[in-house]
Structures are given as C-alpha cells and as structure tokens.
Scaffold this active site. Structure first.
Site, PDB file in Angstrom:
ATOM      1  N   GLU A  21       0.929  -1.376  -0.027  1.00 25.91           N
ATOM      2  CA  GLU A  21      -0.079  -0.154  -0.148  1.00 25.91           C
ATOM      3  C   GLU A  21       0.793   1.199  -0.052  1.00 25.91           C
ATOM      4  O   GLU A  21       0.437   2.336  -0.712  1.00 25.91           O
ATOM      5  CB  GLU A  21      -0.979  -0.024   1.288  1.00 25.91           C
ATOM      6  CG  GLU A  21      -1.917  -1.110   1.262  1.00 25.91           C
ATOM      7  CD  GLU A  21      -2.719  -1.243   2.508  1.00 25.91           C
ATOM      8  OE1 GLU A  21      -3.989  -0.509   2.365  1.00 25.91           O
ATOM      9  OE2 GLU A  21      -2.282  -1.557   3.448  1.00 25.91           O
ATOM     10  N   LYS A 100     -11.820   4.375   1.201  1.00 23.90           N
ATOM     11  CA  LYS A 100     -10.585   3.407   0.684  1.00 23.90           C
ATOM     12  C   LYS A 100     -11.080   2.497  -0.063  1.00 23.90           C
ATOM     13  O   LYS A 100     -11.813   1.466   0.350  1.00 23.90           O
ATOM     14  CB  LYS A 100      -9.742   3.053   1.811  1.00 23.90           C
ATOM     15  CG  LYS A 100      -8.240   2.459   1.338  1.00 23.90           C
ATOM     16  CD  LYS A 100      -7.555   1.973   2.789  1.00 23.90           C
ATOM     17  CE  LYS A 100      -6.362   1.611   2.362  1.00 23.90           C
ATOM     18  NZ  LYS A 100      -5.464   1.169   3.567  1.00 23.90           N
TER      19      LYS A 100
END
Length: 122
Positions: A21, A100
C-alpha cells in the site's frame, strides 16, 4: 444546525499498513461536513459571515497530500485537527468520512469507510 458539505474529494495516497500500500498507493475519497450557523451569511451574502469551503478544502488537500499514515483513522483525525485549528472558531462541529477503495483483504465490497466527528467550542 446548518451545514456545508464537500463530497468526494479524491486523492491518490500511499497510506496503509502493508508495504504494498505504501509502495503502490491507492485512491481515497473524503467527505467533509461542516456545521455552523448560516442564517447571517444567507442574509448578508458576505463570505465573511460563513466559512470558506474553498479554504477548508485547500487546507485538507495540503494535509492529505503531504502526510502518510498506516491507519485511515489517523488520517481522518489529522484532517479534523487541521479543520479545528484553522476554522474551529467558526464551526460548531466537523464530520469527516474517508473511503478507501483498494483494501488488500478478501471479500466483495465497494470500499471501506471511516467516519469521525469533532465538536468545537464556537
């Protein structure tokens, strides 16, 4: 209470717990909900009698683009800190949601959303 909403501010960030990420990044979206009395601004048509959502948005954008976090909770808390420090005297409260979209976990879903609210002594 009167409210100003800014919906779906989009950013490409490198937030997250996992190394992938932080390296690959992902898109997130923020919603801002600012509570304050708006009757005077409605009568005077003067920006000084409200909060400038352009200024709030610019401050939030600067913060999000210049900070990195493991947790979305920390990102949202930081956004609320910025809003409170710069606009808290004008606001009764602020609510921030972050979505997200690319979360590395199994399942079929659209996004993960975190919501936090902060009250201010206006």
């Amino acid at each position: 209470m009167d409210k100003i909403r800014v919906q779906n501010l989009r950013f490409y960030t490198y937030n997250g717990v996992l190394p992938e990420e932080k390296k690959l990044g992902q898109q997130i979206a923020l919603d801002l909900e600012l509570a304050l009395p708006l009757a005077k601004a409605g009568q005077t048509d003067n920006v000084l009698d409200t909060v400038s959502y352009a200024e709030v948005t610019a401050k939030v954008q600067e913060f999000v683009e210049n900070n990195q976090f493991d947790l979305m909770e920390a990102l949202v808390s930081g956004v609320l800190d910025v809003i409170g420090a710069d606009f808290g005297q004008q606001l009764t409260s602020a609510l921030v949601r972050v979505r997200k979209y690319s979360v590395p976990m199994a399942g079929n879903y659209d996004y993960i959303e975190i919501e936090m609210e902060r009250r201010f002594d206006a």
